[in-house]
Design an enzyme around this catalytic site. Structure first.
Site, PDB file in Angstrom:
ATOM      1  N   GLU A  84       0.332   7.804   0.053  1.00  0.00           N
ATOM      2  CA  GLU A  84      -0.632   7.626   1.537  1.00  0.00           C
ATOM      3  C   GLU A  84      -0.621   9.151   1.643  1.00  0.00           C
ATOM      4  O   GLU A  84       0.320   9.952   1.133  1.00  0.00           O
ATOM      5  CB  GLU A  84       0.235   6.950   2.597  1.00  0.00           C
ATOM      6  CG  GLU A  84      -0.357   5.620   2.892  1.00  0.00           C
ATOM      7  CD  GLU A  84       0.373   5.092   3.941  1.00  0.00           C
ATOM      8  OE1 GLU A  84       1.188   5.543   4.675  1.00  0.00           O
ATOM      9  OE2 GLU A  84       0.159   3.634   3.955  1.00  0.00           O
ATOM     10  N   GLY A 117      21.195 -11.430  14.902  1.00  0.00           N
ATOM     11  CA  GLY A 117      19.963 -11.464  15.673  1.00  0.00           C
ATOM     12  C   GLY A 117      18.738 -12.200  15.092  1.00  0.00           C
ATOM     13  O   GLY A 117      18.813 -12.841  13.915  1.00  0.00           O
ATOM     14  N   HIS A 133       0.258  24.711  12.637  1.00  0.00           N
ATOM     15  CA  HIS A 133       0.191  25.566  11.712  1.00  0.00           C
ATOM     16  C   HIS A 133       1.407  25.789  10.805  1.00  0.00           C
ATOM     17  O   HIS A 133       1.138  25.681   9.517  1.00  0.00           O
ATOM     18  CB  HIS A 133       0.124  26.988  12.196  1.00  0.00           C
ATOM     19  CG  HIS A 133      -1.115  27.230  13.004  1.00  0.00           C
ATOM     20  ND1 HIS A 133      -2.363  27.714  12.444  1.00  0.00           N
ATOM     21  CD2 HIS A 133      -1.384  27.351  14.434  1.00  0.00           C
ATOM     22  CE1 HIS A 133      -3.325  27.528  13.510  1.00  0.00           C
ATOM     23  NE2 HIS A 133      -2.534  27.610  14.705  1.00  0.00           N
TER      24      HIS A 133
END
Ligand code: SF4
Ligand code: SF4
Lengths: 302, 514
Positions: free
Chosen positions: A216, A18, A255
């Site tokens: 992060e 590819g 929640h």
């Protein structure tokens, strides 16, 4: 030494024919380590970039002998299957580069990897690179760029953002600090080797003196790193920057997330957990190199 | 992660045999009243919006008559929630509630894997109650392949103090919930409250359903328009961007309009999550607001970056254009540079731009931007990895102060705009390349041939053509735009690479042009 990849690593590339597979195989061939073969179902028997192409990983391993790692460049929805194929053929480490791999595929892969005593980096990773030795994945992009960006040394880098991974290593280099191994753990919420696992490897690596971590918001990776430090499982100096400070607060929809994470996952939680555990927290990204230099100087002064 | 509105989530639950209240959706007061008549009073009327705590915001009403339904519907419809209007309401039978629970399945990175949760209380604020010890919360991981087993579900229910007849109802509910979660590949699936009625039945009274964006393509039944977390119903331009992105898998393109107000809106063009976040922070620190978020990363083609740039420019009303990613990208940066050049000349760009394309092949990227954009009436500055996002934001600040947006002007695009006298054309992956051989016959340098790294072009009969038949070679074109720019650079403008964006021109026309 170094972690995950060195000059002796033997690797195959899945999806070698590819577009990405071609470009990044050239990167690995040009920078190291040695690529033994490629795999693309339906293209077995062909040759590309001087390498034999096989239909299956098992077929490749049969022909070229055991390999240490496989780097996967197949479309996202086929990535977990490709990784499982590699693990089933006895490959113990798989780097999954594609972005947007379905989460449930990754959960199943986690279990599969455990059962096969294998591990994987990613998905959605640039891979890992040990300067001067080798790269698995696409970090640096081309051999020339990789040589230009990264210098060998004794600081480990682990990051949840791809571009930032290279940036940190490059800015460290500009400040005269070389790196042992640079790892992009992957940008997704579930990854094969999250920060805590990478730190475990850096802890055992005799050639890594300190680690720079880019965290992060979201997930519990950084909080788990803090726990490791507290337990004494990671004892080297850690310099950390946490991205996402500006992210909107109070937008949490779930929640369940709030219950399970119990306040973990947000910026403040990560910064205080790491700070309390003794990591050096850097507020401005630009200050990472100078803070790292300071930490190294202290270490050497000891 | 994309979310489902409540009514859509409940429709999915019902397909798996999970009891939900009888309900219908409506888009105006008449429809709402008619629906309520069919369901029978009393009814609950619920605004369909992505917010929690709707009851406290007046977005949920209990009604006993058609008149009340009409009033409530007119009140709720058209109200803005989070900057976007409420367009649908759900009318439901009112349950006779005996008690409320909370049930959920979610993915956690700590295990890593799926987790089932049950709490003995429900409603908003359940997480606080669990934290304060006012609610009992039971949780356990389950297998991502085989699902939650009945005995596992039962143990959760027992832990929450559920007994008697309700034990099997609740455990059965949980098993089904886990089945929906795994089958539909949800990221998280919450039923809150899970209602136990006076009649001893269980119902999913409300449902939060977060989809795994990466798997949305495998689940058309979820009806996801944009598989991204956007927090508002998608805008027209966002839909156009998403529809195009779904057809072109080389790299990532993501476009999101932001609602932040400010007097210095900037078109933002990032690359990569972490780097984009850092770059937006730098913009904000200089008193700009980002008009949009846009990310082209993962080695996108020049054609993709070109289209992204056009989306950013099409928003209008910006005072500057800021492109900045991590600074040390692995992707070849000249693709982005060429994409922007084509977009900037074609639109044409009317505000100052700072383009930070640090990383692989950045020298070439910077050279391209300089070479092809220096004649514009607005400044375009290009930087690489040695210049921080903070510095680039500072440069934009200086440029914007000096250069207000200019009036529309004539700019020669890189593509040929005249009709070809002797056209040679072939289709490439997402567009068409058209060459005017009448122009080519007067060309001396023919840089198009060498610029094509895919090496699919050759000169035959004094003009460029594909070396092999189009069926065999045109797909090898990476839409790098190098040939068009090379030809333009040679002063010839024989090539026009046409890269359509479905719906884009219609959008502009509807808006009254540029
Ligand atoms: S550079 Fe342009 S004009 Fe010259 S041969 Fe190529 S396409 Fe034709
Ligand atoms: S024909 Fe060649 S140069 Fe032109 S866009 Fe395609 S790959 Fe690029």
């Amino acid at each position: 030494m170094s972690i995950l990849v060195n000059e002796n690593t033997r690797v195959i590339v899945q999806g070698i024919t590819g577009r990405e597979g071609q470009v990044r195989t050239r990167l690995m061939q040009g920078y190291g380590p040695s690529v033994a073969a490629g795999v693309t179902p339906g293209r077995g028997g062909e040759e590309t970039l001087g390498l034999p192409v096989f239909d299956t990983v098992a077929g490749a391993v049969n022909q070229v002998g055991a390999v240490d790692a496989s780097v996967v460049f197949v479309p996202a929805t086929l990535a977990a299957d490709a990784a499982m194929e590699a693990m089933d053929a006895g490959v113990k480490f798989v780097v999954i580069v594609p972005d947007r791999v379905p989460l449930h595929d990754v959960m199943k892969l986690c279990k599969f990897a455990e059962e096969h005593n294998a591990r994987f980096l990613g998905p959605n990773t640039l891979g890992c690179l040990s300067p001067g030795k080798g790269v698995l994945g696409m970090m640096g992009g081309s051999p020339e760029a990789a040589r230009d960006f990264f210098a060998p040394g004794r600081v480990g880098v682990t990051s949840r953002s791809g571009g930032i991974t290279s940036s940190i290593a490059y800015y460290l280099k500009k400040a005269g600090i070389g790196t042992s191994t640079i790892v992009h753990v992957g940008g997704d919420s579930i990854v094969g080797l999250p920060h805590p696992e990478i730190l475990r490897l850096f802890e055992e690596d005799a050639e890594t003196d300190a680690v720079v971590m880019f965290g992060e918001i979201g997930t519990t990776q950084e909080e788990r790193v803090a726990e490791m430090i507290r337990r004494g499982d990671f004892t080297k100096p850690l310099v950390a920057y946490i991205g996402g400070k500006q992210a909107e607060e109070g937008t949490r929809f779930s929640h369940a997330g709030a219950i399970v994470e119990g306040g973990r996952g947000d910026y403040q939680s990560k910064v205080s957990a790491l700070g309390d555990a003794g990591a050096v927290i850097v507020e401005r990204f630009e200050d990472l190199p100078s803070e790292t230099a300071r930490v190294l100087a202290e270490l050497n002064g000891k | 992660m994309a979310k489902l509105l409540e009514h859509k989530a409940k429709e999915i639950l019902a397909r798996f045999g999970i009891p939900v209240p009888r309900g219908e959706i409506a888009a105006d007061a008449d429809e709402a009243a008619a629906a309520a008549e069919r369901i029978g009073f009393p009814v609950v009327l619920k605004a369909q919006a992505f917010v929690t705590g709707r009851a406290g915001k007046g977005l949920i009403h209990f009604c006993d008559s058609s008149a009340e339904v009409r009033d409530a519907a007119s009140d709720v419809l058209g109200r803005t929630v989070g900057g976007f209007p409420v367009e649908t309401i759900l009318i439901e039978e009112k349950l006779r509630i005996a008690s409320e629970l909370f049930a959920a399945c979610m993915v956690t990175d700590e295990i890593p894997g799926p987790l089932a949760l049950l709490a003995d209380r429900g409603g908003s604020g359940v997480e606080q109650m669990a934290r304060d010890g006012k609610a009992t919360l039971a949780s356990r991981p389950f297998d991502a392949t085989t699902g939650l087993k009945l005995y596992e579900a039962r143990s959760l229910a027992v832990e929450c103090g559920i007994t008697g007849k309700q034990l099997s109802a609740v455990s059965g509910f949980l098993v089904r919930l886990a089945k929906v979660f795994l089958t539909e590949e949800a990221r998280s699936l919450e039923v809150n409250p899970l209602v136990m009625t006076e009649g001893g039945k269980v119902f999913a009274a409300d449902c939060h359903f977060s989809v795994d964006d990466y798997a949305a393509g495998r689940h058309p039944e979820l009806g996801i328009e944009i598989a991204r977390e956007i927090g508002h119903p998608p805008t027209e331009l966002e839909k156009i961007a998403a529809a195009y992105e779904a057809t072109d898998h080389r790299g990532t393109f993501y476009f999101l309009e932001l609602s932040a107000e400010g007097d210095r809106p900037v078109g933002f063009h990032g690359a990569g999550g972490g780097g984009s976040m850092m770059s937006m922070d730098a913009l904000v620190r200089h008193g700009f607001t980002a008009k949009n978020f846009c990310d082209t990363s993962g080695n996108p083609s020049a054609a993709k970056v070109y289209r992204a740039s056009k989306h950013i420019l099409a928003q209008g009303g910006i005072v500057g254009y800021f492109a900045s990613g991590s600074g040390v990208a692995s992707q070849e940066q000249f693709h982005s540079a060429r994409g922007m050049v084509k977009a900037f000349r074609e639109w044409p760009l009317n505000v100052p731009a700072v383009i930070r394309l640090g990383g692989n092949k950045e020298e070439l990227a910077i050279e391209i931007l300089g070479k092809f954009l220096s004649d514009l009436p607005v400044p375009v500055e290009a930087y690489g990895k040695d210049d921080s996002a903070a510095f680039c934001a500072e440069r934009l600040d200086a440029l914007v102060k000096e250069h207000p947006p200019v009036e529309p002007y004539d700019c020669i695009p890189t593509a040929r705009t005249e009709v070809a006298k002797d056209e040679y054309a072939f289709d490439v992956r997402t567009g068409t390349i058209s060459i005017d051989h009448a122009i080519c016959r007067n060309c001396e340098s023919r840089p198009c041939i060498e610029s094509c790294h895919a090496e699919i072009l050759e000169i035959a009969n004094s003009a460029p053509r594909l070396k092999e038949p189009a069926e065999e070679s045109a797909h090898r074109c990476t839409e790098c735009l190098a040939c068009e720019l090379a030809c333009y650079g040679a002063g010839m403008r024989s090539i026009a690479i046409n890269l359509p964006i479905p719906g884009f021109d219609e959008y502009l026309a509807k808006r009254g042009g540029q």
